[in-house]
Motif scaffolding. Sequence first.
Motif, PDB file in Angstrom:
ATOM      1  N   LYS A   2      45.621  46.372  35.014  1.00  0.00           N
ATOM      2  CA  LYS A   2      46.066  46.862  36.308  1.00  0.00           C
ATOM      3  C   LYS A   2      45.026  47.782  36.938  1.00  0.00           C
ATOM      4  O   LYS A   2      44.707  47.647  38.119  1.00  0.00           O
ATOM      5  CB  LYS A   2      47.397  47.597  36.149  1.00  0.00           C
ATOM      6  N   LYS A   3      44.483  48.690  36.157  1.00  0.00           N
ATOM      7  CA  LYS A   3      43.474  49.623  36.674  1.00  0.00           C
ATOM      8  C   LYS A   3      42.200  48.900  37.083  1.00  0.00           C
ATOM      9  O   LYS A   3      41.572  49.249  38.080  1.00  0.00           O
ATOM     10  CB  LYS A   3      43.144  50.701  35.632  1.00  0.00           C
ATOM     11  N   ILE A   4      41.815  47.882  36.321  1.00  0.00           N
ATOM     12  CA  ILE A   4      40.609  47.115  36.650  1.00  0.00           C
ATOM     13  C   ILE A   4      40.786  46.418  37.992  1.00  0.00           C
ATOM     14  O   ILE A   4      39.893  46.451  38.851  1.00  0.00           O
ATOM     15  CB  ILE A   4      40.290  46.102  35.531  1.00  0.00           C
ATOM     16  N   LEU A   5      41.943  45.786  38.195  1.00  0.00           N
ATOM     17  CA  LEU A   5      42.206  45.124  39.470  1.00  0.00           C
ATOM     18  C   LEU A   5      42.267  46.117  40.627  1.00  0.00           C
ATOM     19  O   LEU A   5      41.796  45.825  41.727  1.00  0.00           O
ATOM     20  CB  LEU A   5      43.507  44.331  39.400  1.00  0.00           C
ATOM     21  N   GLU A   6      42.825  47.293  40.380  1.00  0.00           N
ATOM     22  CA  GLU A   6      42.871  48.305  41.430  1.00  0.00           C
ATOM     23  C   GLU A   6      41.476  48.771  41.810  1.00  0.00           C
ATOM     24  O   GLU A   6      41.164  48.934  42.993  1.00  0.00           O
ATOM     25  CB  GLU A   6      43.725  49.489  40.985  1.00  0.00           C
ATOM     26  N   VAL A   7      40.622  48.973  40.827  1.00  0.00           N
ATOM     27  CA  VAL A   7      39.252  49.413  41.105  1.00  0.00           C
ATOM     28  C   VAL A   7      38.466  48.325  41.831  1.00  0.00           C
ATOM     29  O   VAL A   7      37.774  48.596  42.817  1.00  0.00           O
ATOM     30  CB  VAL A   7      38.546  49.841  39.796  1.00  0.00           C
ATOM     31  N   VAL A   8      38.569  47.092  41.365  1.00  0.00           N
ATOM     32  CA  VAL A   8      37.865  45.983  42.015  1.00  0.00           C
ATOM     33  C   VAL A   8      38.357  45.805  43.446  1.00  0.00           C
ATOM     34  O   VAL A   8      37.562  45.622  44.377  1.00  0.00           O
ATOM     35  CB  VAL A   8      38.032  44.685  41.191  1.00  0.00           C
ATOM     36  N   GLY A   9      39.664  45.869  43.641  1.00  0.00           N
ATOM     37  CA  GLY A   9      40.215  45.752  44.983  1.00  0.00           C
ATOM     38  C   GLY A   9      39.765  46.874  45.894  1.00  0.00           C
ATOM     39  O   GLY A   9      39.441  46.644  47.067  1.00  0.00           O
ATOM     40  N   ALA A  15      33.867  48.111  50.685  1.00  0.00           N
ATOM     41  CA  ALA A  15      32.690  47.343  51.095  1.00  0.00           C
ATOM     42  C   ALA A  15      32.961  46.590  52.391  1.00  0.00           C
ATOM     43  O   ALA A  15      32.111  46.545  53.285  1.00  0.00           O
ATOM     44  CB  ALA A  15      32.282  46.374  49.994  1.00  0.00           C
ATOM     45  N   GLY A  16      34.140  46.012  52.513  1.00  0.00           N
ATOM     46  CA  GLY A  16      34.486  45.288  53.727  1.00  0.00           C
ATOM     47  C   GLY A  16      34.609  46.191  54.937  1.00  0.00           C
ATOM     48  O   GLY A  16      34.096  45.881  56.015  1.00  0.00           O
ATOM     49  N   VAL A  54      37.117  39.525  55.929  1.00  0.00           N
ATOM     50  CA  VAL A  54      37.717  38.788  54.818  1.00  0.00           C
ATOM     51  C   VAL A  54      37.556  39.571  53.522  1.00  0.00           C
ATOM     52  O   VAL A  54      38.480  39.618  52.690  1.00  0.00           O
ATOM     53  CB  VAL A  54      37.095  37.382  54.709  1.00  0.00           C
ATOM     54  N   LEU A  55      36.414  40.221  53.337  1.00  0.00           N
ATOM     55  CA  LEU A  55      36.182  41.033  52.139  1.00  0.00           C
ATOM     56  C   LEU A  55      37.203  42.163  52.042  1.00  0.00           C
ATOM     57  O   LEU A  55      37.763  42.422  50.963  1.00  0.00           O
ATOM     58  CB  LEU A  55      34.758  41.586  52.176  1.00  0.00           C
ATOM     59  N   ALA A  56      37.489  42.826  53.154  1.00  0.00           N
ATOM     60  CA  ALA A  56      38.475  43.906  53.162  1.00  0.00           C
ATOM     61  C   ALA A  56      39.879  43.377  52.892  1.00  0.00           C
ATOM     62  O   ALA A  56      40.640  43.994  52.134  1.00  0.00           O
ATOM     63  CB  ALA A  56      38.431  44.645  54.497  1.00  0.00           C
ATOM     64  N   VAL A  60      42.447  44.251  49.710  1.00  0.00           N
ATOM     65  CA  VAL A  60      43.855  44.671  49.813  1.00  0.00           C
ATOM     66  C   VAL A  60      44.737  43.741  48.991  1.00  0.00           C
ATOM     67  O   VAL A  60      45.665  44.183  48.300  1.00  0.00           O
ATOM     68  CB  VAL A  60      44.298  44.716  51.289  1.00  0.00           C
ATOM     69  N   ALA A  61      44.452  42.449  49.035  1.00  0.00           N
ATOM     70  CA  ALA A  61      45.250  41.482  48.282  1.00  0.00           C
ATOM     71  C   ALA A  61      45.111  41.701  46.776  1.00  0.00           C
ATOM     72  O   ALA A  61      46.085  41.593  46.030  1.00  0.00           O
ATOM     73  CB  ALA A  61      44.839  40.057  48.645  1.00  0.00           C
ATOM     74  N   VAL A  62      43.911  42.008  46.317  1.00  0.00           N
ATOM     75  CA  VAL A  62      43.697  42.264  44.883  1.00  0.00           C
ATOM     76  C   VAL A  62      44.427  43.532  44.464  1.00  0.00           C
ATOM     77  O   VAL A  62      45.054  43.577  43.400  1.00  0.00           O
ATOM     78  CB  VAL A  62      42.191  42.334  44.560  1.00  0.00           C
ATOM     79  N   MET A  63      44.378  44.572  45.309  1.00  0.00           N
ATOM     80  CA  MET A  63      45.109  45.800  44.970  1.00  0.00           C
ATOM     81  C   MET A  63      46.613  45.554  44.953  1.00  0.00           C
ATOM     82  O   MET A  63      47.322  46.103  44.106  1.00  0.00           O
ATOM     83  CB  MET A  63      44.761  46.915  45.961  1.00  0.00           C
ATOM     84  N   ALA A  64      47.103  44.737  45.872  1.00  0.00           N
ATOM     85  CA  ALA A  64      48.541  44.429  45.898  1.00  0.00           C
ATOM     86  C   ALA A  64      48.943  43.592  44.693  1.00  0.00           C
ATOM     87  O   ALA A  64      50.038  43.756  44.149  1.00  0.00           O
ATOM     88  CB  ALA A  64      48.901  43.705  47.183  1.00  0.00           C
ATOM     89  N   SER A  65      48.066  42.700  44.263  1.00  0.00           N
ATOM     90  CA  SER A  65      48.394  41.871  43.108  1.00  0.00           C
ATOM     91  C   SER A  65      48.348  42.656  41.803  1.00  0.00           C
ATOM     92  O   SER A  65      48.915  42.218  40.804  1.00  0.00           O
ATOM     93  CB  SER A  65      47.455  40.666  43.029  1.00  0.00           C
ATOM     94  N   ALA A  66      47.691  43.802  41.817  1.00  0.00           N
ATOM     95  CA  ALA A  66      47.635  44.625  40.605  1.00  0.00           C
ATOM     96  C   ALA A  66      49.021  45.138  40.227  1.00  0.00           C
ATOM     97  O   ALA A  66      49.281  45.411  39.048  1.00  0.00           O
ATOM     98  CB  ALA A  66      46.676  45.797  40.805  1.00  0.00           C
TER      99      ALA A  66
END
Length: 72
Positions: A2-9, A15-16, A54-56, A60-66
């Motif tokens: 979960k933390k990894i996905l939050e950081v990547v997101g 960056a976006g 799209v990057l941004a 957001v989608a990756v953070m939501a999926s975490a």
Amino acid sequence: MKKILEVVGFVLFVAGVSGVVHEVTGWLPQFFGFVRILDSLDFLKGRELYTNIVLAVVGVAVMASADRFRRI
């Protein structure tokens, strides 16, 4: 996980957003040198603003999926 996905997101989101601000105003340097990565891809030439949006959104989608993962 979960933390990894939050950081990547978060990194993708920042960056976006910094890329969008850079494309619109031209004064903010891009985050983590993503501008060099995007400039090296020929099929993205002329579409930098859309790519950063799209990057941004993907960030957001990756953070939501975490939230779908339970804490281990």
